[in-house]
Design a protein around this motif. Structure first.
Motif, PDB file in Angstrom:
ATOM      1  N   LEU A 113       6.409   3.334   5.587  1.00 22.37           N
ATOM      2  CA  LEU A 113       5.821   3.877   4.357  1.00 22.37           C
ATOM      3  C   LEU A 113       4.326   4.090   4.541  1.00 22.37           C
ATOM      4  O   LEU A 113       3.637   3.248   5.121  1.00 22.37           O
ATOM      5  N   GLN A 114       3.839   5.207   4.045  1.00 22.82           N
ATOM      6  CA  GLN A 114       2.397   5.445   4.043  1.00 22.82           C
ATOM      7  C   GLN A 114       1.988   6.138   2.762  1.00 22.82           C
ATOM      8  O   GLN A 114       2.761   6.917   2.196  1.00 22.82           O
ATOM      9  N   VAL A 115       0.769   5.852   2.352  1.00 19.52           N
ATOM     10  CA  VAL A 115       0.253   6.497   1.150  1.00 19.52           C
ATOM     11  C   VAL A 115      -0.925   7.371   1.549  1.00 19.52           C
ATOM     12  O   VAL A 115      -1.828   6.938   2.261  1.00 19.52           O
ATOM     13  N   ALA A 116      -0.869   8.648   1.156  1.00 19.83           N
ATOM     14  CA  ALA A 116      -1.981   9.561   1.376  1.00 19.83           C
ATOM     15  C   ALA A 116      -2.354  10.122   0.012  1.00 19.83           C
ATOM     16  O   ALA A 116      -1.606  10.918  -0.555  1.00 19.83           O
ATOM     17  N   GLU A 117      -3.476   9.635  -0.503  1.00 14.38           N
ATOM     18  CA  GLU A 117      -3.906   9.997  -1.864  1.00 14.38           C
ATOM     19  C   GLU A 117      -2.783   9.698  -2.851  1.00 14.38           C
ATOM     20  O   GLU A 117      -2.395   8.556  -2.988  1.00 14.38           O
TER      21      GLU A 117
END
Ligand SMILES: [Zn+2]
Ligand SMILES: [Zn+2]
Length: 153
Positions: A43-47
């Motif tokens: 999982l990754q969060v970009a903005e």
């Protein structure tokens, strides 16, 4: 599989878990779920975007479309991806529908127990894998007998 985007560090997060398959309705009586869906996700969060990549797998019991035998198979999705937009600054996101959708897309449409399954005899209905029967294909069934007929004239 509920994700709280606040718990995902900038570097991303590896997550393993199961998603229930029991309630997963499929309008197809030739299969049955034999296990939950095992998920290994990155999982990754970009903005305000949650990016998910990973693999999914579960055990499925199919009914062979040729011989009607039941057999187990592993349904694996090797490249699961999802992108979910959320409202800043954070959100609780349920990945379950994305995961279930990809698993359903991976189902075999016409499952066969093995690529050389001989199926059922169209004349007597016997299982040709177990009991080769004595039925002779009629003259009308074989394109070769018709060719012979033409050649002999
Ligand atoms: Zn079969
Ligand atoms: Zn037969």
């Amino acid at each position: 599989m509920i994700i709280d985007t606040r718990t995902i560090p900038l570097a991303g997060l590896d997550l393993r878990g199961d998603v229930d398959s029991a309630g997963l309705a499929v309008s197809d009586s030739t299969m049955k779920w034999n296990s939950p869906i095992a998920c290994a996700l990155r999982l990754q969060v970009a903005e305000n975007l949650l990016l998910v990549r990973g693999t999914l797998s579960c055990r499925v019991e199919y009914t062979c479309s040729r011989c009607l035998k039941k057999f187990d198979d592993t349904l694996a999705v090797g490249d699961f991806r999802a992108e979910v937009e959320f409202a800043a600054p954070f959100e609780i996101i349920d990945l379950t529908p994305y995961i279930r959708q990809d698993i359903i897309l991976g189902l075999q449409y016409k499952p066969i127990c093995s690529t050389d399954c001989r199926g059922l005899c169209v004349h007597c209905g016997g299982d040709l894998n177990r009991n080769p029967c004595d039925c002779k294909p009629g003259a009308d069934d074989s394109p070769f007998s018709r060719l012979d007929g033409i050649a002999n004239k």
